[in-house]
Design an enzyme around this catalytic site. Sequence first.
Site, PDB file in Angstrom:
ATOM      1  CB  SER A   1      -0.947  -0.133   1.265  1.00 18.34           C
ATOM      2  OG  SER A   1      -0.230   0.010   2.512  1.00 18.34           O
TER       3      SER A   1
ATOM      4  CE  LYS B   1      -4.735   6.031  -3.178  1.00 20.40           C
ATOM      5  NZ  LYS B   1      -5.903   5.527  -2.998  1.00 20.40           N
TER       6      LYS B   1
END
Length: 672
Positions: free
Chosen positions: A89, A122
């Site tokens: 992540s 994103k």
Amino acid sequence: MGWVIAMDRKDAETRIEKLREILNRANYDYYVLDSPKISDFDYDKYLYELIGLEEQFPEFMSESSPSQRIGGEVLKGFEQVEHAVRMQSLSDVFSKEELLAFDNRTRAALEAEEAEYVVEMKIDGLSVSLEYRDGVFFRGSTRGDGSVGEDITANLKTIKSIPLKLSESLPYLEVRGEVFMPRESFLKLNELREISGEPLFANPRNAAAGSLRQLDSRITAQRSLDIYIFNVQSIEGREFASHSESLDCMEKLGFKVIPERTVVKGIEHAYEEIVRLGALRGGLAFDIDGAVVKINSLNERRILGSNAKTPKWAAAYKYPPEQKETKLLDIVLQVGRTGAVTPNAVFLPVRIAGSTVSRATLHNIDYIRQKDIRIGDTVKIQKAGDIIPEVVEVVVSKRPENAAEFRMPENCPVCGERLERDAGEAAVRCTNSNCPAQQLRSIIHFASKGAMDIDGLGPAIVEKLIDEGLISDSADLYKLKADDLKRLDGFGEKSAENLIRSIQASKSAGLDRVLFALGIRLIGQRAAQIIAQSFGTIDNIIKAKAENFSDIHDIGEKMAKAVVHYFSEEASLDLVERLKGCGVDMTYEAGETGGALSGKTFVITGKLPTLKRSEAKKLIESSGGKVTSAVSKNTDYLLAGEDAGSKLDKAESLNIQVISEEYLKKLLDNDI
């Protein structure tokens, strides 16, 4: 079934390869380049020709064939996949100051005055891994905990922007991408779920995640998912110096690569790009929740390395949700298909996240009380997932003295009948099953794509048919004639005949679609299919008691009670009989036919020697048989193990053949 074409083996092989080439190119043009070159009609024609040839010549079937995108595989669960390259992540930053701190750490570690970054959107979706061997897609998996994910290959194959075969045959390639649901698809999906009384998805990300984790890939195929590739995890046969170079290569191989990626020098230029991307949010066809800043040089990435969970060479700048203040003018009520009465806020129109909004759902009276929302209040509005308007909070300091508390009425705003609140539920419901609002939404749901799929019968036409007195419930649709429609505005001879043809064609939709179309509370498409497959006919379902559902996987107690309650009502039974009388098919046909058990109905009871019940069920269905939960005169075999119980007694009383696990295996092997 595809078209069956008379062709010899050699010509068939040549034609199959040609069709795959045409369809793969069409998918790339449409879903990656957004520049279609052939019509939907021609695409479907080529696809069904390919399916027909692959059925006729199964030796030429390939996992990379475009025919494998339509879904159909039903899994019992997901296998685990251990990621060879950890799917990490990203560290989040929420301000320019935090971004500058990231840059300072990065430059210090690299001993550089300035760093070269790639700034990318994103995408707000679900991260997945795609693996290719010799240029052919062979496995796709979720991120999971980063080290171990779930194998969702069958579902990922339904996403048409994922190439099943690359333009170059690399020995091995693993890429990482973000699966998402476009905003338009999300709104349509929630609209259908609202009509059918199913819980709404909170945002496109949740919808995408739920769609990818369906055990039935046919459901995933209906959800219009898409993907952008944003990283090369591992590759054999190629080397890259930079991230931007690797993405350019992926684009040439046929992937849909993350859009709006920009290479910049220095963190100030990176921040300018972050601001620019943020300004685009409202006008995009998909959700973004931030921008990702990455070191471009792959060698510098290796120098920087990673923490336990996050790489040190990247950061995700998260955008705050846009909020606007507006005045709440009124709270109005909407009556749904199941009778649920939902309060909706009406406020002064305000532009937010790219569009102007003037309404938002307030869900139920508890929600209104919890937030202390009053008519006349100034409220803060935002879009959940940048899509659905919601009231965030009341600006109490701006509350006028005459702001009025809202109270739910005692009677339905449409029909005037009494409203009731079920114990343990927040929803208030109209008790009148003949309420015009419920009837309208019930018919709209009945005709919807996931239900009877009556092409051309949209909400506006249903409302017009009701207003003209031509229909009052779903069964009336099958009594319509083309002449009835021709007298309505907007209908010509051809459009009237097309709609009647579509209505008549829906009669053969099958029990699972009928069950969903009836609009039983808590019963969605998948539950309807499971129940239809288990019971086989509508009559078996009507006779069933709640305990008859206990052995059915994924059907809980509340669902069972909802079905039993629905068929306990006279109006429901009358509607079913009228639909039967119109020729609507009320039986379920297993998807697999022609196997050793084709046409045979089984019931399984007791503990089997070596097989789990779910395993026995899968074996039966894979050979064309059907497994139901209740023993009836239509049952061919009762597969019984230890502690068989009452089902064994009933089978014996009806002279139904009782078989063992060993006997079943002989049936499967055609050894009897």
